[in-house]
Design a protein around this motif. Structure first.
Motif: not given
Lengths: 243, 310
Positions: A103, A69-71, A148, A79-80, A74-75, A50, A82, A100, A151
């Motif tokens: 994914x 990038x974050x996505x 999260x 995974x975060x 995540x893939x 981020x 917030x 989630x 996912x």
């Protein structure tokens, strides 16, 4: 599993993160602690894509993920959550969790089922069909966690999931996080609630003013002079020892 | 409740076929086109929160694609449909990539879309292939093969088909994974990305889908009125109407644009028959829109059915 080396980030004249190193072995629960403003959240944001760090490397299973990038991160399985909860306010709680779930589960019925099961397991059963905006603080924290988890991360980054919870809720969440590890996920968490850190972490890293000042087991950290001083001020450790 | 609403809407949609009045059929066709365009807008603007003020850009592109292909190159107007859809979809996709990669959101995105539509209008005015300011006249030759119908009810049927297609797309969004991602990005882009949602791609795809459907509306317009010129093809009023129809009816709901188109046309046509002064109808839209925003943020659909995401 996660290997951070020399991670740095400045905002204008403030060196928020100053070349930190951090290792999260597979299957472990690692805590990152420190006083307010120590740079924990920035470190998290940089690890999860981020915030782009100024220098340093972040390796996930050996692959450098700086600049991803974050996505994409995540893939890749990290995974975060917030610290300031970010619900999809206009969607229901079940729909939030389902985002989630999508994914790893592209079929909508399977994703919905997974989302509802997970929501119920995390104590959101009565709220599943209500808008996420209606949740209490504790509910929102759980929703962050549920989303999260849906996912199915291999590495879960928890940013202060205990903040603002009552002691009872903290105990429940500690049990939840243990359960997550039990399912095979690795966890990196930042936390202010020491009770939770002591109960959960295999290893603790301590940050102060952007730098990593100590690391060790929770027991070692609790008596570390530098850590006590970071929280209570210079000379505090000596004064406490003097009684 | 929801099922009752759809049965009522379907019955209402079939009624004009029973009438032999060309006036009624024309009114029904205009309402159906409004609803279809509103639904197309709703896919990007409602489900995706991509509030576009310049959706007429896609309408105009579709209209010109159809008009140019048949008058300049002699293709059948039926080819205008896929050509317009491809063009509208392609431009929507590129416009999405350009604006969303640059991080434009909210009112900035709205302004960019407005600028796009204006740029196309000026372009259509100045280049040769569009016939410039004098526009393009399509030769009257009614036949099914020519996609021109003497009976307005056939035009109405075509408009209904487009409306059904757009509504089917909206319905898919309301229940499926892509739509869920789109709504998640609308609600909170960072949170969506943290869960693996490719936000730029999802938004661009929504804009492409919306653009393709809107462009088909442009084809229907040309085939009904056999004339297109820059002010008609790229009028700001049409952009505003698409947005109004969706928002009055209920943006982000499947039934919203249908209810909105009925409401907007009821207001407009009633006012026109009661008051001779031009400009009263748009003023009334404004009042109704303010009332809706103030008292019914979910639109009429909130009243009649539950929101698509609930």
């Amino acid at each position: 599993m996660l290997e951070v080396r020399g991670l740095s980030r400045r905002f204008g004249g403030v060196r928020a993160v100053r070349g930190i190193d951090l290792d999260v072995p597979a299957g472990a629960i690692v805590a990152l602690i420190g006083p307010n403003g120590a740079g924990k959240t920035t470190s998290f944001a940089a690890i999860a894509g981020f915030v782009r760090p100024d220098s340093g490397s972040v390796r996930l299973d050996g692959t450098d993920i700086i600049g991803w990038p974050p996505e994409r991160i995540a893939l890749a399985g990290m995974v975060r959550t917030f610290q300031i909860t970010q619900p999809f306010a206009g969607l229901t709680v079940a729909e939030n969790i389902r985002i989630g779930a999508f994914l790893r589960e592209s079929h909508r019925n399977a994703a919905t089922r997974l989302a509802r099961e997970l929501g119920t397991e995390l104590g959101l059963g009565a709220w599943l069909d209500r808008p996420a905006a209606a949740l209490t603080v504790a509910g929102r924290k759980r929703l962050e966690l549920a989303r999260a988890l849906a996912a199915r991360p291999r590495l879960l980054l928890l940013d202060e999931v205990m903040a603002g919870l009552t002691p009872t809720e903290v105990n429940e969440t500690v049990a939840l996080v243990r359960g997550v590890r039990g399912r095979g996920a690795t966890i990196l968490l930042t936390e202010h609630v020491m009770q939770a850190v002591t109960a959960l972490a295999d290893r603790v890293y301590v940050m102060a003013e952007g730098a990593m000042i100590a690391q060790g087991t929770p027991r070692e950290i609790a008596v570390d002079q530098r850590v006590v001083e970071a929280y209570l001020g210079k000379g505090a450790a000596a004064r406490i020892a003097d009684g | 409740m929801t099922r009752g609403l759809w049965i009522a809407l379907a019955t209402l949609a079939l009624l004009p076929f029973a009438s032999h009045s060309q006036f009624v059929a024309n009114l029904a066709m205009l309402t159906a086109i409004s609803a279809a365009l509103g639904q197309a807008w709703n896919i990007a603007g409602g489900f995706g929160g991509l509030t576009s003020f310049g959706h007429v850009a896609f309408f105009g592109l579709g209209a010109y694609a159809d008009a140019i292909l048949q008058t300049r190159y002699g293709f059948t107007p039926w080819l205008g449909l896929p050509a317009a859809a491809l063009l509208g979809g392609g431009v929507g996709w590129l416009m999405g990539l350009a604006t969303f990669r640059a991080g434009l959101r909210g009112s900035y995105f709205a302004l960019v879309t407005l600028a796009f539509a204006e740029a196309f209008r000026i372009l259509a005015n100045s280049i040769g292939i569009t016939g410039g300011g004098s526009g393009i006249l399509v030769k009257l030759h009614t036949s099914a093969g020519n996609f021109q119908f003497a009976d307005r009810r056939a035009g109405y049927a075509a408009a209904l088909a487009l409306l059904a297609l757009a509504t089917f797309a909206a319905r898919r969004l309301a229940v499926g994974r892509f739509g869920a991602y789109l709504m998640a990005v609308r609600e909170n882009e960072d949170a969506a990305r943290a869960l693996g949602v490719r936000a730029v791609r999802v938004k661009s795809a929504a804009l492409a889908l919306s653009g393709a459907l809107t462009a088909l509306g442009g084809v229907l317009y040309v085939q009904s009125y056999l004339y297109i010129d820059p002010p008609t093809a790229f009028s700001v009023e049409r952009s505003v109407e698409m947005l109004l129809v969706a928002m009055i009816g209920g943006a982000g709901t499947v039934a919203g644009p249908l209810l909105g188109a009925l409401a907007v046309h009821a207001i407009a046509d009633t006012t026109r028959s009661l008051v001779a002064t031009p400009g009263v109808a748009p003023m009334l839209y404004g009042v109704v829109l303010l009332l809706i925003i103030g008292f019914l943020p979910g639109g009429i659909a909130r009243f009649v059915t539950r929101p698509a995401h609930a």
